[in-house]
Design a protein around this motif. Structure first.
Motif, PDB file in Angstrom:
ATOM      1  N   VAL A 207      37.080  26.124  44.596  1.00 32.60           N
ATOM      2  CA  VAL A 207      38.072  27.167  44.353  1.00 32.60           C
ATOM      3  C   VAL A 207      37.441  28.489  44.745  1.00 32.60           C
ATOM      4  CG1 VAL A 207      39.528  28.308  42.644  1.00 32.60           C
ATOM      5  CG2 VAL A 207      39.076  25.852  42.455  1.00 32.60           C
ATOM      6  N   VAL A 208      38.070  29.207  45.682  1.00 29.83           N
ATOM      7  CA  VAL A 208      37.555  30.492  46.159  1.00 29.83           C
ATOM      8  C   VAL A 208      38.671  31.524  46.160  1.00 29.83           C
ATOM      9  CG1 VAL A 208      35.746  29.459  47.593  1.00 29.83           C
ATOM     10  CG2 VAL A 208      37.978  29.900  48.587  1.00 29.83           C
ATOM     11  N   GLY A 209      38.299  32.790  46.142  1.00 29.98           N
ATOM     12  CA  GLY A 209      39.272  33.871  46.261  1.00 29.98           C
ATOM     13  C   GLY A 209      39.671  34.062  47.714  1.00 29.98           C
ATOM     14  N   SER A 210      40.809  34.704  47.942  1.00 34.56           N
ATOM     15  CA  SER A 210      41.289  34.856  49.318  1.00 34.56           C
ATOM     16  C   SER A 210      40.780  36.112  49.996  1.00 34.56           C
ATOM     17  CB  SER A 210      42.817  34.839  49.359  1.00 34.56           C
ATOM     18  OG  SER A 210      43.333  35.956  48.658  1.00 34.56           O
ATOM     19  N   ARG A 211      40.289  37.076  49.243  1.00 30.54           N
ATOM     20  CA  ARG A 211      39.798  38.310  49.854  1.00 30.54           C
ATOM     21  C   ARG A 211      38.512  38.742  49.189  1.00 30.54           C
ATOM     22  NH1 ARG A 211      39.668  39.891  53.745  1.00 30.54           N
ATOM     23  NH2 ARG A 211      39.734  42.088  53.367  1.00 30.54           N
ATOM     24  N   GLY A 212      37.570  39.143  50.016  1.00 34.61           N
ATOM     25  CA  GLY A 212      36.290  39.615  49.508  1.00 34.61           C
ATOM     26  C   GLY A 212      36.147  41.109  49.685  1.00 34.61           C
ATOM     27  N   LEU A 213      34.951  41.531  50.034  1.00 35.95           N
ATOM     28  CA  LEU A 213      34.638  42.951  50.140  1.00 35.95           C
ATOM     29  C   LEU A 213      34.645  43.447  51.578  1.00 35.95           C
ATOM     30  CD1 LEU A 213      31.713  43.019  47.565  1.00 35.95           C
ATOM     31  CD2 LEU A 213      34.081  43.696  47.192  1.00 35.95           C
ATOM     32  N   GLY A 214      35.069  42.622  52.521  1.00 30.28           N
ATOM     33  CA  GLY A 214      35.081  43.027  53.925  1.00 30.28           C
ATOM     34  C   GLY A 214      36.057  44.166  54.183  1.00 30.28           C
ATOM     35  N   GLY A 215      35.928  44.790  55.352  1.00 27.02           N
ATOM     36  CA  GLY A 215      36.724  45.969  55.668  1.00 27.02           C
ATOM     37  C   GLY A 215      38.028  45.703  56.389  1.00 27.02           C
ATOM     38  N   PHE A 216      38.455  44.462  56.524  1.00 30.52           N
ATOM     39  CA  PHE A 216      39.670  44.146  57.277  1.00 30.52           C
ATOM     40  C   PHE A 216      40.813  43.820  56.326  1.00 30.52           C
ATOM     41  CE2 PHE A 216      36.058  43.053  59.961  1.00 30.52           C
ATOM     42  CZ  PHE A 216      36.316  43.876  61.058  1.00 30.52           C
ATOM     43  N   LYS A 217      41.471  44.840  55.812  1.00 28.27           N
ATOM     44  CA  LYS A 217      42.503  44.651  54.793  1.00 28.27           C
ATOM     45  C   LYS A 217      43.713  43.875  55.301  1.00 28.27           C
ATOM     46  CE  LYS A 217      41.273  48.660  52.155  1.00 28.27           C
ATOM     47  NZ  LYS A 217      41.385  48.760  50.741  1.00 28.27           N
TER      48      LYS A 217
ATOM     49  N   HIS B 146      37.901  31.606  54.683  1.00 28.16           N
ATOM     50  CA  HIS B 146      38.300  31.026  55.970  1.00 28.16           C
ATOM     51  C   HIS B 146      37.320  29.932  56.386  1.00 28.16           C
ATOM     52  CE1 HIS B 146      38.722  30.903  60.406  1.00 28.16           C
ATOM     53  NE2 HIS B 146      40.004  31.002  60.100  1.00 28.16           N
ATOM     54  N   GLN B 147      36.020  30.220  56.324  1.00 29.49           N
ATOM     55  CA  GLN B 147      35.008  29.228  56.693  1.00 29.49           C
ATOM     56  C   GLN B 147      35.045  28.013  55.774  1.00 29.49           C
ATOM     57  OE1 GLN B 147      32.711  29.067  59.257  1.00 29.49           O
ATOM     58  NE2 GLN B 147      33.966  30.709  60.092  1.00 29.49           N
ATOM     59  N   VAL B 148      35.172  28.253  54.477  1.00 31.39           N
ATOM     60  CA  VAL B 148      35.195  27.145  53.511  1.00 31.39           C
ATOM     61  C   VAL B 148      36.428  26.274  53.745  1.00 31.39           C
ATOM     62  CG1 VAL B 148      35.360  26.544  51.061  1.00 31.39           C
ATOM     63  CG2 VAL B 148      33.794  28.347  51.800  1.00 31.39           C
ATOM     64  N   ALA B 149      37.576  26.901  53.957  1.00 35.68           N
ATOM     65  CA  ALA B 149      38.810  26.132  54.179  1.00 35.68           C
ATOM     66  C   ALA B 149      38.710  25.231  55.405  1.00 35.68           C
ATOM     67  CB  ALA B 149      39.995  27.083  54.319  1.00 35.68           C
ATOM     68  N   HIS B 150      38.019  25.682  56.431  1.00 29.13           N
ATOM     69  CA  HIS B 150      37.943  24.916  57.679  1.00 29.13           C
ATOM     70  C   HIS B 150      36.801  23.907  57.720  1.00 29.13           C
ATOM     71  CE1 HIS B 150      41.169  26.740  59.955  1.00 29.13           C
ATOM     72  NE2 HIS B 150      40.844  27.871  59.352  1.00 29.13           N
TER      73      HIS B 150
ATOM     74  N   PRO C  61      38.603  19.010  49.040  1.00 24.83           N
ATOM     75  CA  PRO C  61      39.760  19.913  48.958  1.00 24.83           C
ATOM     76  C   PRO C  61      39.337  21.322  48.538  1.00 24.83           C
ATOM     77  CG  PRO C  61      40.232  17.842  47.847  1.00 24.83           C
ATOM     78  CD  PRO C  61      38.763  17.839  48.169  1.00 24.83           C
ATOM     79  N   VAL C  62      40.057  22.319  49.057  1.00 24.67           N
ATOM     80  CA  VAL C  62      39.778  23.729  48.768  1.00 24.67           C
ATOM     81  C   VAL C  62      41.048  24.382  48.256  1.00 24.67           C
ATOM     82  CG1 VAL C  62      39.079  25.957  49.761  1.00 24.67           C
ATOM     83  CG2 VAL C  62      38.022  23.827  50.571  1.00 24.67           C
ATOM     84  N   VAL C  63      40.934  25.128  47.166  1.00 25.06           N
ATOM     85  CA  VAL C  63      42.031  25.939  46.650  1.00 25.06           C
ATOM     86  C   VAL C  63      41.652  27.393  46.871  1.00 25.06           C
ATOM     87  CG1 VAL C  63      43.317  26.646  44.590  1.00 25.06           C
ATOM     88  CG2 VAL C  63      42.706  24.246  44.923  1.00 25.06           C
ATOM     89  N   ILE C  64      42.537  28.148  47.529  1.00 27.89           N
ATOM     90  CA  ILE C  64      42.297  29.566  47.783  1.00 27.89           C
ATOM     91  C   ILE C  64      43.237  30.370  46.895  1.00 27.89           C
ATOM     92  CG2 ILE C  64      42.276  31.390  49.499  1.00 27.89           C
ATOM     93  CD1 ILE C  64      41.749  29.177  51.595  1.00 27.89           C
ATOM     94  N   VAL C  65      42.662  31.176  46.007  1.00 30.31           N
ATOM     95  CA  VAL C  65      43.435  31.927  45.027  1.00 30.31           C
ATOM     96  C   VAL C  65      43.589  33.380  45.506  1.00 30.31           C
ATOM     97  CG1 VAL C  65      43.529  32.665  42.621  1.00 30.31           C
ATOM     98  CG2 VAL C  65      42.507  30.461  43.201  1.00 30.31           C
ATOM     99  N   PRO C  66      44.833  33.859  45.626  1.00 28.20           N
ATOM    100  CA  PRO C  66      45.042  35.239  46.083  1.00 28.20           C
ATOM    101  C   PRO C  66      44.687  36.262  45.000  1.00 28.20           C
ATOM    102  CG  PRO C  66      47.139  34.209  45.579  1.00 28.20           C
ATOM    103  CD  PRO C  66      46.082  33.141  45.412  1.00 28.20           C
ATOM    104  N   PRO C  67      44.458  37.515  45.393  1.00 29.84           N
ATOM    105  CA  PRO C  67      44.150  38.562  44.404  1.00 29.84           C
ATOM    106  C   PRO C  67      45.256  38.691  43.372  1.00 29.84           C
ATOM    107  CG  PRO C  67      43.887  39.393  46.639  1.00 29.84           C
ATOM    108  CD  PRO C  67      44.509  38.037  46.745  1.00 29.84           C
ATOM    109  N   GLY C  68      44.886  38.922  42.139  1.00 27.80           N
ATOM    110  CA  GLY C  68      45.865  39.122  41.061  1.00 27.80           C
ATOM    111  C   GLY C  68      46.490  37.856  40.520  1.00 27.80           C
ATOM    112  N   ALA C  69      46.043  36.695  41.025  1.00 25.96           N
ATOM    113  CA  ALA C  69      46.633  35.429  40.553  1.00 25.96           C
ATOM    114  C   ALA C  69      46.076  35.038  39.203  1.00 25.96           C
ATOM    115  CB  ALA C  69      46.369  34.319  41.556  1.00 25.96           C
TER     116      ALA C  69
END
Length: 64
Positions: free
Chosen positions: A28-38, A47-51, A56-64
């Protein structure tokens, strides 16, 4: 019941997570980190983990 395991490990986030996926039932990972590409929907780690994760990978969006 869900078993959750927290670990602190050395190495690049995506490579460590992908390696841990070999013995995990799910990652389980978050969908956005600290990178500069909003405008991106996924951060580079999620992205790397999902591919490349071997489980199985669950991607959790911010505020979820």
């Amino acid at each position: 019941d869900i078993e959750v395991e927290e670990r602190v490990m050395c190495g690049g986030a995506s490579s460590v997570l992908i390696d841990q996926g070999t013995t995990a039932d799910m990652l389980v990972v978050g969908s956005r980190g600290l990178g500069g590409f909003k405008g991106l929907l996924l951060g580079s780690v999620s992205h790397q983990v999902a591919h490349h994760a071997p489980c199985p990978v669950v991607i959790v969006p911010p505020g979820a």
